[in-house]
Design a protein around this motif. Structure first.
Motif, PDB file in Angstrom:
ATOM      1  N   LYS A  39       9.482  -7.318   3.692  1.00  0.00           N
ATOM      2  CA  LYS A  39       8.854  -8.580   3.273  1.00  0.00           C
ATOM      3  C   LYS A  39       9.768  -9.426   2.379  1.00  0.00           C
ATOM      4  N   SER A  79      16.301   2.436  -2.439  1.00  0.00           N
ATOM      5  CA  SER A  79      15.239   3.310  -2.963  1.00  0.00           C
ATOM      6  C   SER A  79      14.324   3.782  -1.827  1.00  0.00           C
ATOM      7  N   LEU A  80      14.113   2.930  -0.837  1.00  0.00           N
ATOM      8  CA  LEU A  80      13.267   3.336   0.300  1.00  0.00           C
ATOM      9  C   LEU A  80      13.967   4.419   1.121  1.00  0.00           C
ATOM     10  N   HIS A  82      16.200   6.610   0.145  1.00  0.00           N
ATOM     11  CA  HIS A  82      16.192   7.880  -0.577  1.00  0.00           C
ATOM     12  C   HIS A  82      14.775   8.435  -0.707  1.00  0.00           C
ATOM     13  N   ASP A  83      13.797   7.552  -0.892  1.00  0.00           N
ATOM     14  CA  ASP A  83      12.406   8.012  -0.996  1.00  0.00           C
ATOM     15  C   ASP A  83      11.953   8.716   0.291  1.00  0.00           C
ATOM     16  N   MET A  88      12.444  14.304  -0.697  1.00  0.00           N
ATOM     17  CA  MET A  88      11.545  13.448  -1.488  1.00  0.00           C
ATOM     18  C   MET A  88      10.230  13.309  -0.723  1.00  0.00           C
ATOM     19  N   ARG A  94       9.630   3.915   8.691  1.00  0.00           N
ATOM     20  CA  ARG A  94       9.777   2.941   7.596  1.00  0.00           C
ATOM     21  C   ARG A  94      10.017   1.569   8.216  1.00  0.00           C
ATOM     22  N   ARG A  95       9.309   0.566   7.725  1.00  0.00           N
ATOM     23  CA  ARG A  95       9.440  -0.787   8.272  1.00  0.00           C
ATOM     24  C   ARG A  95       9.292  -0.756   9.790  1.00  0.00           C
ATOM     25  N   LYS A 177       7.880   3.298 -11.241  1.00  0.00           N
ATOM     26  CA  LYS A 177       8.323   3.468  -9.855  1.00  0.00           C
ATOM     27  C   LYS A 177       8.271   2.163  -9.065  1.00  0.00           C
ATOM     28  N   THR A 178       7.172   1.445  -9.164  1.00  0.00           N
ATOM     29  CA  THR A 178       6.983   0.231  -8.367  1.00  0.00           C
ATOM     30  C   THR A 178       7.139  -1.029  -9.216  1.00  0.00           C
ATOM     31  N   PHE A 214       0.221  -4.368  -6.744  1.00  0.00           N
ATOM     32  CA  PHE A 214       0.954  -4.022  -5.522  1.00  0.00           C
ATOM     33  C   PHE A 214       0.840  -2.527  -5.231  1.00  0.00           C
ATOM     34  N   GLN A 215       0.989  -1.709  -6.279  1.00  0.00           N
ATOM     35  CA  GLN A 215       0.900  -0.262  -6.076  1.00  0.00           C
ATOM     36  C   GLN A 215      -0.532   0.156  -5.715  1.00  0.00           C
ATOM     37  N   ASP A 218      -0.980  -0.606  -2.231  1.00  0.00           N
ATOM     38  CA  ASP A 218      -0.217   0.354  -1.429  1.00  0.00           C
ATOM     39  C   ASP A 218      -1.030   1.636  -1.242  1.00  0.00           C
ATOM     40  N   ARG A 291      -3.447  -7.886   1.495  1.00  0.00           N
ATOM     41  CA  ARG A 291      -2.272  -7.617   2.323  1.00  0.00           C
ATOM     42  C   ARG A 291      -2.544  -6.425   3.266  1.00  0.00           C
TER      43      ARG A 291
HETATM   44  C1  GRG Z   1      14.263   7.074  -4.538  1.00  0.00           C
HETATM   45  C2  GRG Z   1      14.945   6.268  -6.831  1.00  0.00           C
HETATM   46  C3  GRG Z   1      13.984   6.250  -5.737  1.00  0.00           C
HETATM   47  C4  GRG Z   1      12.876   5.510  -5.883  1.00  0.00           C
HETATM   48  C5  GRG Z   1      11.860   5.336  -4.859  1.00  0.00           C
HETATM   49  C6  GRG Z   1      10.412   2.384  -3.962  1.00  0.00           C
HETATM   50  C7  GRG Z   1      10.113   3.810  -4.208  1.00  0.00           C
HETATM   51  C8  GRG Z   1      10.748   4.485  -5.372  1.00  0.00           C
HETATM   52  C9  GRG Z   1       9.356   4.501  -3.379  1.00  0.00           C
HETATM   53  C10 GRG Z   1       8.791   3.933  -2.124  1.00  0.00           C
HETATM   54  C11 GRG Z   1       7.491   4.542  -1.858  1.00  0.00           C
HETATM   55  C12 GRG Z   1       6.369   3.713  -2.245  1.00  0.00           C
HETATM   56  C13 GRG Z   1       5.190   3.800  -1.385  1.00  0.00           C
HETATM   57  C14 GRG Z   1       6.426   2.950  -3.316  1.00  0.00           C
HETATM   58  C15 GRG Z   1       5.338   2.093  -3.798  1.00  0.00           C
HETATM   59  C16 GRG Z   1       5.253   0.694  -3.232  1.00  0.00           C
HETATM   60  C17 GRG Z   1       6.442   0.211  -2.600  1.00  0.00           C
HETATM   61  C18 GRG Z   1       7.623   0.027  -3.429  1.00  0.00           C
HETATM   62  C19 GRG Z   1       6.398  -0.042  -1.296  1.00  0.00           C
HETATM   63  C20 GRG Z   1       7.476  -0.581  -0.496  1.00  0.00           C
HETATM   64  O1  GRG Z   1       7.780  -1.909  -0.855  1.00  0.00           O
HETATM   65  P1  GRG Z   1       7.435  -3.134   0.083  1.00  0.00           P
HETATM   66  O2  GRG Z   1       6.003  -3.057   0.539  1.00  0.00           O
HETATM   67  O3  GRG Z   1       8.340  -2.812   1.331  1.00  0.00           O
HETATM   68  O4  GRG Z   1       7.868  -4.392  -0.582  1.00  0.00           O
HETATM   69  P2  GRG Z   1       9.130  -3.780   2.319  1.00  0.00           P
HETATM   70  O5  GRG Z   1       9.469  -2.891   3.490  1.00  0.00           O
HETATM   71  O6  GRG Z   1       8.249  -4.928   2.705  1.00  0.00           O
HETATM   72  O7  GRG Z   1      10.346  -4.212   1.578  1.00  0.00           O
END
Ligand code: GRG
Length: 293
Positions: A39, A79-80, A82-83, A88, A94-95, A177-178, A214-215, A218, A291
């Motif tokens: 996004k 971060s995505l 690695h997550d 992890m 993803r996407r 985290k978020t 946002f979280q 999510d 959303r």
């Molecule tokens: C690995 C150091 C490290 C950190 C990971 C971002 C994150 C921390 C984890 C992702 C998992 C998750 C569900 C996080 C919560 C919300 C989030 C950040 C979702 C993804 O972001 P969006 O919705 O994604 O903005 P797009 O794909 O639209 O960029």
């Protein structure tokens, strides 16, 4: 408004990492994840806040700050990647596409993430703004993404699996985290625009409120969303026994809470920000609760 900013970000990202000095497989993996259609929320927020702080310089500012904003998306994409790794969250999607380690291999995915994170700072440093605010924004971003910010939040998230967290513990985890990258994107927009301390504080509050909402959304999407629309595996939180807002307070209360934080985000902008970008920021807060991805 946001479509225009999003396109600018998309264009910048598409032209990055084509350097022939980058080993082909690494460049392919970085671009695979970076150009998979996110996004672009963080870079667009950064650009929109900067423009809303100084509407009279909107176009010039967006062009000057674009490399910085694109760097934020590179950090987010790292971060995505690695997550999603097996060690992890262990995700396959993803996407809307196979995760980086599935499309390539685990070592390549780790290194693609490392390279996106490191090179992000080189892009951010190219922003065409005075050195002092740029240095401040780079420092803020390193802190937001680092040990006391996003990485710390990820550690708390992994440690929290199978644990009963309190609401306060969940709030802190989410804020790191978020929330950290989101409020940082907004605060850096204000810093790079040379905004007043009051505007900078308001931008940070807007981003922090948006971050928690946002979280929460999510977590809600993980319960009620479908994989094709969300673009990643759903029901994953329950499977990994993660503390989430719906699991702690229920679905309806989570929706109400997300609405409350969105209203607080909108309220933070009142009286300080003007023009079409301020309206876009307000609309983003209003639409967030609904959303679908
Ligand atoms: C690995 C150091 C490290 C950190 C990971 C971002 C994150 C921390 C984890 C992702 C998992 C998750 C569900 C996080 C919560 C919300 C989030 C950040 C979702 C993804 O972001 P969006 O919705 O994604 O903005 P797009 O794909 O639209 O960029």
């Amino acid at each position: 408004m946001s479509a225009e900013l999003r396109e600018m970000v998309e264009g910048y990202l598409a032209s990055s990492f084509l350097d022939s000095d980058i080993p082909a497989r690494l460049s392919e993996a970085m671009r695979y994840s970076l150009l998979a259609g996110g996004k672009r929320l963080r870079p667009v927020l950064c650009l929109a806040v900067a423009r809303a702080c100084a509407p009279e310089r909107a176009d010039e500012l967006a062009r000057a700050i674009l490399p910085f904003a694109a760097g934020l998306e590179m950090i987010h994409t790292y971060s995505l990647i690695h997550d999603d790794l097996p060690s992890m969250d262990d995700d396959d999607l993803r996407r809307g596409k196979p995760t980086c380690h599935k499309a390539f291999d685990e070592a390549t995915a780790i290194l693609a993430g490392d390279a996106l994170l490191t090179n992000a700072f080189s892009h951010m440093a190219k922003a065409d703004v005075p050195a002092q605010p740029l240095l401040e924004a780079v420092r803020l971003t390193a802190e937001a993404a680092g040990a006391a910010g996003m990485v710390g939040g990820q550690v708390l998230d992994l440690a929290g699996e199978g644990q009963k967290l309190s609401l306060e513990e969940l709030r802190v985890l989410n804020a790191k985290k978020t929330g950290a990258l989101l409020f940082n994107a907004c605060e850096c927009g204000a810093v790079l625009a040379g905004a007043s301390p009051a505007m900078r504080e308001a931008a940070r509050t807007y981003g922090a409120e948006l971050g928690i909402a946002f979280q929460i959304t999510d977590d809600i999407l993980d319960v009620v969303g479908d994989e094709a629309t969300v673009g990643k595996e759903v029901r994953h939180d329950a499977e990994s026994d993660k503390a989430t807002w719906p699991s702690l307070i229920g679905l309806e209360a989570s929706i109400d809470l997300a609405r409350k934080h969105c209203s607080a985000a909108e309220a933070a902008l009142e009286g300080l920000f003007s023009g079409p970008d301020a309206e876009f920021l307000r609309e983003t807060a209003r639409k967030l609760v609904n959303r679908t991805h």
